[in-house]
Motif scaffolding. Structure first.
Motif, mmCIF file in Angstrom:
data_model
loop_
_atom_site.group_PDB
_atom_site.id
_atom_site.type_symbol
_atom_site.label_atom_id
_atom_site.label_comp_id
_atom_site.label_asym_id
_atom_site.label_seq_id
_atom_site.Cartn_x
_atom_site.Cartn_y
_atom_site.Cartn_z
ATOM 1 N N THR A 50 43.128 36.510 42.716
ATOM 2 C CA THR A 50 41.714 36.596 41.624
ATOM 3 C C THR A 50 42.395 38.530 41.701
ATOM 4 O O THR A 50 42.603 39.006 43.229
ATOM 5 N N PRO A 51 41.914 39.223 40.747
ATOM 6 C CA PRO A 51 41.811 40.372 41.101
ATOM 7 C C PRO A 51 40.541 40.637 41.938
ATOM 8 O O PRO A 51 40.788 41.878 42.342
ATOM 9 N N GLU A 52 39.948 40.117 42.160
ATOM 10 C CA GLU A 52 38.896 40.533 43.377
ATOM 11 C C GLU A 52 40.146 40.179 45.240
ATOM 12 O O GLU A 52 39.860 41.279 46.090
ATOM 13 N N VAL A 53 40.629 39.249 45.199
ATOM 14 C CA VAL A 53 41.379 38.939 46.084
ATOM 15 C C VAL A 53 42.713 40.517 46.382
ATOM 16 O O VAL A 53 42.919 41.227 47.460
ATOM 17 N N VAL A 54 43.480 40.871 45.237
ATOM 18 C CA VAL A 54 44.224 41.673 44.788
ATOM 19 C C VAL A 54 43.485 43.050 45.633
ATOM 20 O O VAL A 54 44.235 43.718 46.446
ATOM 21 N N ALA A 55 42.622 43.344 45.087
ATOM 22 C CA ALA A 55 41.012 44.435 45.386
ATOM 23 C C ALA A 55 41.323 44.617 46.541
ATOM 24 O O ALA A 55 41.317 45.648 47.857
ATOM 25 N N GLU A 56 40.888 43.624 47.478
ATOM 26 C CA GLU A 56 41.154 43.194 48.642
ATOM 27 C C GLU A 56 42.197 43.750 49.415
ATOM 28 O O GLU A 56 42.087 44.506 51.043
ATOM 29 N N ALA A 57 43.387 42.916 49.346
ATOM 30 C CA ALA A 57 43.929 43.692 50.090
ATOM 31 C C ALA A 57 44.547 45.108 49.894
ATOM 32 O O ALA A 57 45.238 45.186 50.595
ATOM 33 N N LEU A 109 51.797 41.347 29.366
ATOM 34 C CA LEU A 109 51.715 41.943 30.725
ATOM 35 C C LEU A 109 50.425 42.753 30.765
ATOM 36 O O LEU A 109 51.016 43.622 29.846
ATOM 37 N N GLY A 110 49.533 42.873 31.169
ATOM 38 C CA GLY A 110 48.590 44.606 30.896
ATOM 39 C C GLY A 110 47.494 44.474 31.780
ATOM 40 O O GLY A 110 47.928 43.554 33.542
ATOM 41 N N PRO A 111 47.228 45.364 32.049
ATOM 42 C CA PRO A 111 46.095 45.923 33.392
ATOM 43 C C PRO A 111 45.558 44.982 34.111
ATOM 44 O O PRO A 111 44.555 44.627 35.076
ATOM 45 N N GLN A 112 44.106 43.833 33.128
ATOM 46 C CA GLN A 112 44.006 42.419 32.954
ATOM 47 C C GLN A 112 44.399 41.397 33.951
ATOM 48 O O GLN A 112 43.609 40.484 34.321
ATOM 49 N N ASP A 113 45.710 41.053 33.547
ATOM 50 C CA ASP A 113 46.133 40.183 34.240
ATOM 51 C C ASP A 113 46.573 40.560 35.733
ATOM 52 O O ASP A 113 47.062 41.424 36.295
ATOM 53 N N VAL A 114 47.033 39.142 36.412
ATOM 54 C CA VAL A 114 46.998 39.830 38.155
ATOM 55 C C VAL A 114 48.495 40.095 38.501
ATOM 56 O O VAL A 114 48.496 40.785 39.729
ATOM 57 N N PRO A 115 49.314 39.858 38.299
ATOM 58 C CA PRO A 115 50.467 40.082 38.055
ATOM 59 C C PRO A 115 50.690 41.433 38.220
ATOM 60 O O PRO A 115 51.658 42.688 38.762
ATOM 61 N N PHE A 116 50.353 41.701 36.925
ATOM 62 C CA PHE A 116 50.346 43.445 36.523
ATOM 63 C C PHE A 116 49.425 44.016 38.192
ATOM 64 O O PHE A 116 50.084 44.825 38.749
ATOM 65 N N ALA A 169 45.099 38.627 57.644
ATOM 66 C CA ALA A 169 43.923 37.852 57.776
ATOM 67 C C ALA A 169 43.712 37.035 56.454
ATOM 68 O O ALA A 169 44.466 36.717 55.578
ATOM 69 N N HIS A 170 42.240 36.021 56.402
ATOM 70 C CA HIS A 170 42.245 34.653 55.605
ATOM 71 C C HIS A 170 41.278 36.250 55.187
ATOM 72 O O HIS A 170 40.443 36.865 55.188
ATOM 73 N N ALA A 171 41.785 36.247 53.504
ATOM 74 C CA ALA A 171 40.788 37.052 52.662
ATOM 75 C C ALA A 171 39.771 36.652 52.573
ATOM 76 O O ALA A 171 39.120 35.363 52.351
ATOM 77 N N GLU A 172 38.455 37.193 52.361
ATOM 78 C CA GLU A 172 36.624 37.582 52.197
ATOM 79 C C GLU A 172 36.577 37.761 51.011
ATOM 80 O O GLU A 172 35.719 36.761 50.877
ATOM 81 N N ALA A 173 37.782 37.268 50.149
ATOM 82 C CA ALA A 173 37.226 37.157 48.510
ATOM 83 C C ALA A 173 37.675 35.850 48.342
ATOM 84 O O ALA A 173 37.546 35.359 47.147
ATOM 85 N N ASP A 174 37.979 34.848 49.582
ATOM 86 C CA ASP A 174 38.917 34.163 48.905
ATOM 87 C C ASP A 174 37.925 32.712 49.236
ATOM 88 O O ASP A 174 36.892 31.909 50.207
ATOM 89 N N THR A 175 36.735 32.918 47.731
ATOM 90 C CA THR A 175 35.660 31.843 48.022
ATOM 91 C C THR A 175 35.418 30.628 46.916
ATOM 92 O O THR A 175 36.056 30.870 45.996
ATOM 93 N N ASP A 176 34.483 29.836 46.490
ATOM 94 C CA ASP A 176 34.617 28.791 46.051
ATOM 95 C C ASP A 176 33.826 29.764 45.187
ATOM 96 O O ASP A 176 32.881 30.687 44.205
ATOM 97 N N PRO A 177 34.322 29.361 43.106
ATOM 98 C CA PRO A 177 34.194 29.580 41.925
ATOM 99 C C PRO A 177 33.287 29.509 42.007
ATOM 100 O O PRO A 177 32.421 30.275 40.792
ATOM 101 N N TYR A 178 32.251 27.958 42.208
ATOM 102 C CA TYR A 178 31.233 27.503 41.517
ATOM 103 C C TYR A 178 30.518 28.183 42.417
ATOM 104 O O TYR A 178 29.989 27.870 43.694
ATOM 105 N N CYS A 179 29.011 28.247 41.336
ATOM 106 C CA CYS A 179 27.547 27.906 42.463
ATOM 107 C C CYS A 179 26.801 26.615 42.288
ATOM 108 O O CYS A 179 27.440 26.181 41.070
ATOM 109 N N TYR A 180 26.443 26.395 43.678
ATOM 110 C CA TYR A 180 25.627 25.086 43.660
ATOM 111 C C TYR A 180 24.390 24.704 43.734
ATOM 112 O O TYR A 180 23.817 26.189 44.845
ATOM 113 N N LEU A 181 23.557 23.876 42.803
ATOM 114 C CA LEU A 181 22.208 24.114 43.225
ATOM 115 C C LEU A 181 21.714 23.476 43.837
ATOM 116 O O LEU A 181 22.607 22.820 44.918
#
Length: 248
Positions: free
Chosen positions: A46-53, A75-82, A235-247
């Motif tokens: 994800t963008p968060e994982v790329v930023a962490e890396a 491709l543009g700046p909003q795309d993760v491969p970019f 390292a295992h990425a700290e930003a590797d989290t479940d995209p869902y929130c749960y009640l």
């Protein structure tokens, strides 16, 4: 010195491309070449994982889900491969080949459930085997506590001694689980009609989330890479989290 290609070859030895489904797109999907000194491991890029890396000066990310799946038309700046190329970070992705591989996603999951003598299931991606007698409700609670995810389930009509599991979106394999004598299927995602079928047939169904049933592989991969390449920081990425929130 460790290169991106050497790291990729090591991952291929673990999960050969020939194990992948025909529709899949695993591989060295972003190749910035060069030396690798630091690696981040994650389920999703994800963008968060790329930023962490980038912040951790990693030259490569090893992931389960492909960062490029459908053909790219622009491709543009909003795309993760970019974002990866701009940061000079290579991406190695192992998807259904890692699901099916010995020591891969589903063997790790089978081990979490204490499955005895697991056999290939669901076109080789899942596993089926015997377990200590338990209940569907107890399995669902175990998944919630162990996989750190939101869980829903359809209760079965009998105790669970034969368990089938398919990580990720494996609900469509419920009928195969029934045909092979399973008392319960644990998977990450299942459609409504699958839940109705489980209730009709009296077989247990535990739906423990796509991320929940797969994220444990990242720690396994990180440890494997660190053993095979002791000169790397992994390292295992700290930003590797479940995209869902749960009640609650």
């Amino acid at each position: 010195m460790t290169t991106v290609q050497q790291l990729y070859e090591a991952m291929q030895a673990l999960a050969p491309l020939e194990l992948a489904e025909s529709w899949d797109n695993p591989g060295l999907l972003v190749d910035c070449a060069g030396e690798v000194t630091r690696v981040l491991v994650t389920l999703d890029i994800t963008p968060e994982v790329v930023a962490e890396a980038a912040a951790k000066h990693c030259e490569a990310i090893v992931a389960h889900h492909p960062v490029i799946f459908d053909p790219l038309k622009k491709l543009g700046p909003q795309d993760v491969p970019f974002q990866l190329v701009r940061a000079g970070i290579s991406a190695i992705c192992m998807h259904t080949n890692l699901d099916a591989a010995a020591g891969g996603v589903n063997e790790v999951l089978a081990g979490i459930f204490g499955m005895q003598d697991p056999e290939p299931f669901a076109e080789g991606c899942g596993r089926i085997g015997t377990t200590m007698p338990t209940t569907v409700e107890a399995l669902a609670k175990f998944c919630a506590d162990t996989l750190h995810t939101g869980v829903k389930y359809v209760n079965g009509a009998r105790a669970v001694t034969c368990l089938a599991e398919v990580s990720g979106g494996g609900g469509s394999y419920l009928q195969e689980a029934i045909d092979r004598g399973a008392d319960c299927l644990v998977t990450g995602e299942a459609a409504h009609h699958i839940a109705l079928l489980a209730k009709q047939k009296g077989i247990g169904l535990v739906v423990a989330g796509h991320w929940g049933t797969e994220h444990a592989i990242a720690d396994v991969l990180a440890a494997l890479i660190a053993r095979q390449f002791p000169g790397l920081t992994v390292a295992h990425a700290e930003a590797d989290t479940d995209p869902y929130c749960y009640l609650a």
